[in-house]
Design an enzyme around this catalytic site. Structure first.
Site, short mmCIF file in Angstrom:
data_model
loop_
_atom_site.label_atom_id
_atom_site.label_comp_id
_atom_site.label_asym_id
_atom_site.label_seq_id
_atom_site.Cartn_x
_atom_site.Cartn_y
_atom_site.Cartn_z
N SER A 124 0.84 -1.20 0.00
CA SER A 124 0.00 0.00 0.00
C SER A 124 0.87 1.25 0.00
CB SER A 124 -0.86 -0.02 1.27
OG SER A 124 -1.40 1.24 1.50
N TYR A 149 -2.08 -1.10 10.80
CA TYR A 149 -2.34 -1.73 9.49
C TYR A 149 -1.19 -1.41 8.53
CZ TYR A 149 -3.79 -1.47 4.65
OH TYR A 149 -3.79 -1.56 3.29
N LYS A 153 2.02 -3.78 6.62
CA LYS A 153 2.42 -3.77 5.20
C LYS A 153 3.92 -3.49 5.08
CE LYS A 153 -1.60 -4.54 3.32
NZ LYS A 153 -1.84 -5.84 2.71
N1 UFG Z 1 -12.89 11.01 3.27
C1 UFG Z 1 -13.93 11.85 3.60
N2 UFG Z 1 -15.05 11.32 4.16
C2 UFG Z 1 -15.19 9.98 4.41
C3 UFG Z 1 -14.11 9.13 4.06
C4 UFG Z 1 -12.98 9.68 3.51
O1 UFG Z 1 -13.85 13.07 3.39
O2 UFG Z 1 -16.23 9.57 4.93
C5 UFG Z 1 -11.68 11.58 2.63
C6 UFG Z 1 -10.41 11.37 3.42
O3 UFG Z 1 -10.23 12.41 4.36
C7 UFG Z 1 -9.36 11.35 2.31
C8 UFG Z 1 -10.10 10.71 1.13
O4 UFG Z 1 -11.48 10.88 1.42
O5 UFG Z 1 -9.00 12.65 1.95
C9 UFG Z 1 -9.82 9.24 0.95
O6 UFG Z 1 -10.05 8.54 2.16
P1 UFG Z 1 -10.20 6.96 2.25
O7 UFG Z 1 -10.55 6.61 3.66
O8 UFG Z 1 -11.09 6.46 1.18
O9 UFG Z 1 -8.73 6.44 1.88
P2 UFG Z 1 -7.31 6.81 2.52
O10 UFG Z 1 -6.56 7.57 1.48
O11 UFG Z 1 -7.43 7.40 3.85
O12 UFG Z 1 -6.67 5.35 2.73
C10 UFG Z 1 -6.64 4.42 1.69
C11 UFG Z 1 -6.88 3.02 2.24
C12 UFG Z 1 -5.75 2.57 3.11
C13 UFG Z 1 -4.46 2.72 2.42
C14 UFG Z 1 -4.28 4.07 1.82
C15 UFG Z 1 -3.09 4.01 0.92
O13 UFG Z 1 -8.05 2.99 3.01
O14 UFG Z 1 -5.93 1.20 3.38
O15 UFG Z 1 -5.42 4.47 1.05
O16 UFG Z 1 -2.76 5.21 0.41
F1 UFG Z 1 -3.45 2.47 3.28
#
Ligand code: UFG
Length: 336
Positions: A124, A149, A153
């Site tokens: 990841s 998590y 990785k």
């Molecule tokens: N976000 C929101 N509202 C939500 C969920 C997310 O605004 O309800 C925003 C977050 O703040 C972020 C973006 O949407 O800016 C993406 O968030 P995600 O939770 O979809 O994904 P992340 O980038 O936080 O994390 C993902 C995976 C992880 C991994 C990572 C790798 O969930 O497992 O990408 O870059 F490690």
């Protein structure tokens, strides 16, 4: 060629199984159904017209793995099985370390005993930590991870490098995923997380389908064009194809450790994703601006040029495709 796919009924695993079958690989799936459903097996058959051998087992169970290797002449392994919820990993770190590390070590031990040394690992972008730059290049190496998590990785990447250093016959590909969303164009397989989703696209789907009331946009004061977080979203079918390319590479190039970013190279903000989703699907996504989510970075995306140069792989699908296919899957599966 026979490929063992652990976690092959999960989101990325199932799409990869489809691509493997369509490229005439024989596939054996091992999955404990912890975060996946058995009916995905039939759906894979419906899409490809091909059979897949299935074992309902936990990769932490070494005896079960030994039996699978005894019963099948496996050439390569693609390892998806693992826990993946960032928040849960902070409240249950031992569970995450135990499961993700033990399963991988068991698998590698059984592979070694059976002289199977082709391995592809689901890593990841989270392993880069917070490198102080938005464009992530493989050479930057692993940084300080921010949750258990992510640390699993990073630790597994280290284990794989140590393993190769101890025995130069291994062919290992480490694939660092950015943000996979979308679904198969058939609408049969996609992502269906249990409970209230943590990730953005699954949450958008629940709000668009009126199962949840409102999307919280975590922060609009980041130093990004519209103030919301920027990520590199990748269509899961493109990601699945990246695994087939990586498999072809390790089989062709032989021993080594090959590390690739799998992303589009393009940053998309939360609001851009929401607006695109509303536009292409003609549905409303209620949202409100909320506080930043602890641990989130403002912006990052892949430099995917190494995968293009060495694997001949790049993403083909657009953010519009991702939004359309995600919604199509949701509509087809809303009652399941
Ligand atoms: N976000 C929101 N509202 C939500 C969920 C997310 O605004 O309800 C925003 C977050 O703040 C972020 C973006 O949407 O800016 C993406 O968030 P995600 O939770 O979809 O994904 P992340 O980038 O936080 O994390 C993902 C995976 C992880 C991994 C990572 C790798 O969930 O497992 O990408 O870059 F490690």
């Amino acid at each position: 060629m026979k490929i063992l796919v652990t976690g092959g009924l999960g989101f990325i695993g199932s799409h990869t199984v489809v691509e493997l079958l369509e490229n005439n690989y024989e596939v054996i799936i091992v999955d404990n159904l912890y975060n996946s459903k058995i009916d995905v097996l039939d759906k894979i058959k419906k899409i490809t017209g091909k059979e897949t051998k299935f074992y309902q087992d936990d990769v932490c169970n070494k005896m079960a793995l030994e039996k699978i290797f005894k019963e099948n002449k496996i050439d390569s392994v693609i390892h998806f099985a693992g826990y993946k919820a960032v928040g849960e990993s902070c409240s249950k770190p031992l569970m995450y370390y135990h499961n993700n590390l033990m399963s991988t070590i068991n698998l590698l031990e059984v592979m070694k005993e059976n002289n199977v040394k082709n391995f592809i690992f689901s890593s990841s972008a989270t392993i880069y930590g917070n490198p102080g730059t938005s464009k992530y290049v493989e050479e930057m190496g692993r940084g300080k991870t921010t949750n258990p998590y992510g640390t699993t990785k990073s630790m597994i990447e280290q284990i794989l490098e140590d393993l190769y250093n101890s025995d130069n016959e291994w062919s290992i590909s480490i694939l660092r995923y950015f943000n996979p969303i979308g679904a198969h164009s058939s609408g049969l397989i996609g992502e269906s997380p249990n409970g209230i989703p943590n990730n953005l696209m699954p949450y958008i789907l629940k709000v668009a389908s009126k199962q949840l009331e409102v999307l919280n946009v975590f922060g609009n004061d980041y130093p990004t064009p519209d103030g919301t977080g920027v990520r590199d979203y990748i269509h899961v079918v493109d990601l699945a194809k990246g695994h087939v390319s990586a498999l072809n590479k390790i089989v062709k190039s032989g021993a080594g450790v090959y590390v690739y970013n799998l992303g589009s190279g393009k940053g998309v903000s939360v609001l851009e994703l929401v607006n695109t989703f509303e536009r292409v699907n003609g549905v409303k996504v209620n949202y409100r601006i909320a506080d930043r989510r602890p641990g989130d970075l403002a912006e990052y995306y892949a430099d995917p040029s190494k995968a293009l140069k060495e694997l001949g792989w790049k993403t083909e699908k657009t953010v519009e495709d991702m939004c359309r296919d995600s919604w199509n899957f949701m509509k087809n599966n809303i009652n399941e």
